[in-house]
Design a protein around this motif. Structure first.
Motif, PDB file in Angstrom:
ATOM      1  N   LEU A  27       0.834  -1.207   0.000  1.00 23.78           N
ATOM      2  CA  LEU A  27       0.000   0.000   0.000  1.00 23.78           C
ATOM      3  C   LEU A  27       0.867   1.255   0.000  1.00 23.78           C
ATOM      4  O   LEU A  27       0.619   2.199  -0.755  1.00 23.78           O
ATOM      5  N   LEU A  28       1.872   1.286   0.835  1.00 23.77           N
ATOM      6  CA  LEU A  28       2.765   2.446   0.917  1.00 23.77           C
ATOM      7  C   LEU A  28       3.532   2.640  -0.385  1.00 23.77           C
ATOM      8  O   LEU A  28       3.694   3.766  -0.863  1.00 23.77           O
ATOM      9  N   GLU A  29       4.000   1.519  -0.948  1.00 23.32           N
ATOM     10  CA  GLU A  29       4.733   1.602  -2.207  1.00 23.32           C
ATOM     11  C   GLU A  29       3.837   2.158  -3.317  1.00 23.32           C
ATOM     12  O   GLU A  29       4.239   3.040  -4.068  1.00 23.32           O
ATOM     13  N   MET A  30       2.608   1.670  -3.400  1.00 21.34           N
ATOM     14  CA  MET A  30       1.688   2.139  -4.427  1.00 21.34           C
ATOM     15  C   MET A  30       1.301   3.598  -4.202  1.00 21.34           C
ATOM     16  O   MET A  30       1.193   4.372  -5.149  1.00 21.34           O
ATOM     17  N   SER A  31       1.093   3.989  -2.947  1.00 24.07           N
ATOM     18  CA  SER A  31       0.659   5.352  -2.666  1.00 24.07           C
ATOM     19  C   SER A  31       1.726   6.390  -3.002  1.00 24.07           C
ATOM     20  O   SER A  31       1.423   7.563  -3.166  1.00 24.07           O
ATOM     21  N   SER A  32       2.980   5.962  -3.131  1.00 18.92           N
ATOM     22  CA  SER A  32       4.038   6.903  -3.501  1.00 18.92           C
ATOM     23  C   SER A  32       4.343   6.877  -5.008  1.00 18.92           C
ATOM     24  O   SER A  32       5.186   7.644  -5.471  1.00 18.92           O
ATOM     25  N   ASP A  33       3.650   6.045  -5.749  1.00 23.14           N
ATOM     26  CA  ASP A  33       3.853   5.931  -7.196  1.00 23.14           C
ATOM     27  C   ASP A  33       2.960   6.936  -7.921  1.00 23.14           C
ATOM     28  O   ASP A  33       1.741   6.816  -7.928  1.00 23.14           O
ATOM     29  N   THR A  34       3.562   7.952  -8.536  1.00 17.89           N
ATOM     30  CA  THR A  34       2.786   9.023  -9.180  1.00 17.89           C
ATOM     31  C   THR A  34       2.041   8.536 -10.422  1.00 17.89           C
ATOM     32  O   THR A  34       0.964   9.043 -10.732  1.00 17.89           O
ATOM     33  N   SER A  35       2.598   7.558 -11.128  1.00 13.13           N
ATOM     34  CA  SER A  35       1.893   7.035 -12.301  1.00 13.13           C
ATOM     35  C   SER A  35       0.625   6.296 -11.869  1.00 13.13           C
ATOM     36  O   SER A  35      -0.409   6.370 -12.547  1.00 13.13           O
ATOM     37  N   MET A  36       0.686   5.600 -10.755  1.00 14.11           N
ATOM     38  CA  MET A  36      -0.509   4.926 -10.224  1.00 14.11           C
ATOM     39  C   MET A  36      -1.546   5.956  -9.776  1.00 14.11           C
ATOM     40  O   MET A  36      -2.746   5.761  -9.955  1.00 14.11           O
ATOM     41  N   LYS A  41      -6.831   8.549 -10.685  1.00 16.85           N
ATOM     42  CA  LYS A  41      -7.671   9.739 -10.880  1.00 16.85           C
ATOM     43  C   LYS A  41      -8.453   9.690 -12.189  1.00 16.85           C
ATOM     44  O   LYS A  41      -9.492  10.323 -12.300  1.00 16.85           O
ATOM     45  N   THR A  42      -7.964   8.951 -13.169  1.00 18.56           N
ATOM     46  CA  THR A  42      -8.596   8.952 -14.496  1.00 18.56           C
ATOM     47  C   THR A  42      -9.372   7.671 -14.812  1.00 18.56           C
ATOM     48  O   THR A  42      -9.944   7.563 -15.882  1.00 18.56           O
ATOM     49  N   THR A  43      -9.419   6.742 -13.889  1.00 18.95           N
ATOM     50  CA  THR A  43     -10.036   5.441 -14.147  1.00 18.95           C
ATOM     51  C   THR A  43     -11.118   5.163 -13.107  1.00 18.95           C
ATOM     52  O   THR A  43     -10.924   5.482 -11.933  1.00 18.95           O
ATOM     53  N   PHE A  48      -9.606   0.451 -12.068  1.00 14.57           N
ATOM     54  CA  PHE A  48      -8.275   0.718 -11.509  1.00 14.57           C
ATOM     55  C   PHE A  48      -7.746  -0.522 -10.805  1.00 14.57           C
ATOM     56  O   PHE A  48      -6.628  -0.962 -11.070  1.00 14.57           O
ATOM     57  N   TRP A  49      -8.546  -1.109  -9.924  1.00 12.75           N
ATOM     58  CA  TRP A  49      -8.069  -2.260  -9.154  1.00 12.75           C
ATOM     59  C   TRP A  49      -7.882  -3.490 -10.054  1.00 12.75           C
ATOM     60  O   TRP A  49      -7.028  -4.325  -9.790  1.00 12.75           O
TER      61      TRP A  49
END
Length: 125
Positions: A27-36, A41-43, A48-49
């Motif tokens: 979760l932390l790794e994904m939350s810091s990924d700007t592409s994710m 925001k667009t899906t 998204f999931w």
């Protein structure tokens, strides 16, 4: 709770009680990924999931297991309501399956095209 599913990119993401340390690290790794974050925001949420399952399989599976029961419950309730409306005490011998198939279908018939293809067999009518 499962609020992380609805917005994993909130600042100061706290560890949900229902997840293990390994999942929390993902979760932390994904939350810091700007592409994710831009994908989020667009899906739409379910899409998204579904899309991130290859990169974060545990998170994707866990989120979809929580999100999916709601649409299936909705469809079940819709089907039962359609059945109850079709099969009344006045139409108790009716085979409701063909009627329900038509009522619950998302396909909209093209009435004009159907009428063009219709052949009149009785000239007296």
């Amino acid at each position: 709770m499962n609020s992380w599913i609805h917005n994993i990119f909130l600042p100061n993401l706290q560890k949900p009680e229902s997840v293990s340390n390994k999942i929390y690290e993902s979760l932390l790794e994904m939350s810091s990924d700007t592409s994710m974050e831009s994908l989020f925001k667009t899906t739409p949420l379910n899409d998204f999931w579904r899309r991130i399952r290859d990169e974060y399989p545990m998170l994707g599976r866990m989120a979809l297991n929580i999100l999916l029961p709601f649409p299936t419950t909705y469809l079940c309730k819709t089907g039962f309501s359609t059945y109850a409306a079709t099969k009344t005490k006045y139409r108790n011998r009716l085979d409701a399956e063909p009627d329900m198939r038509l009522q619950m279908s998302s396909i909209k018939p093209d009435i004009n095209q159907l009428m063009k293809n219709k052949k009149q067999f009785h000239t007296s009518h």
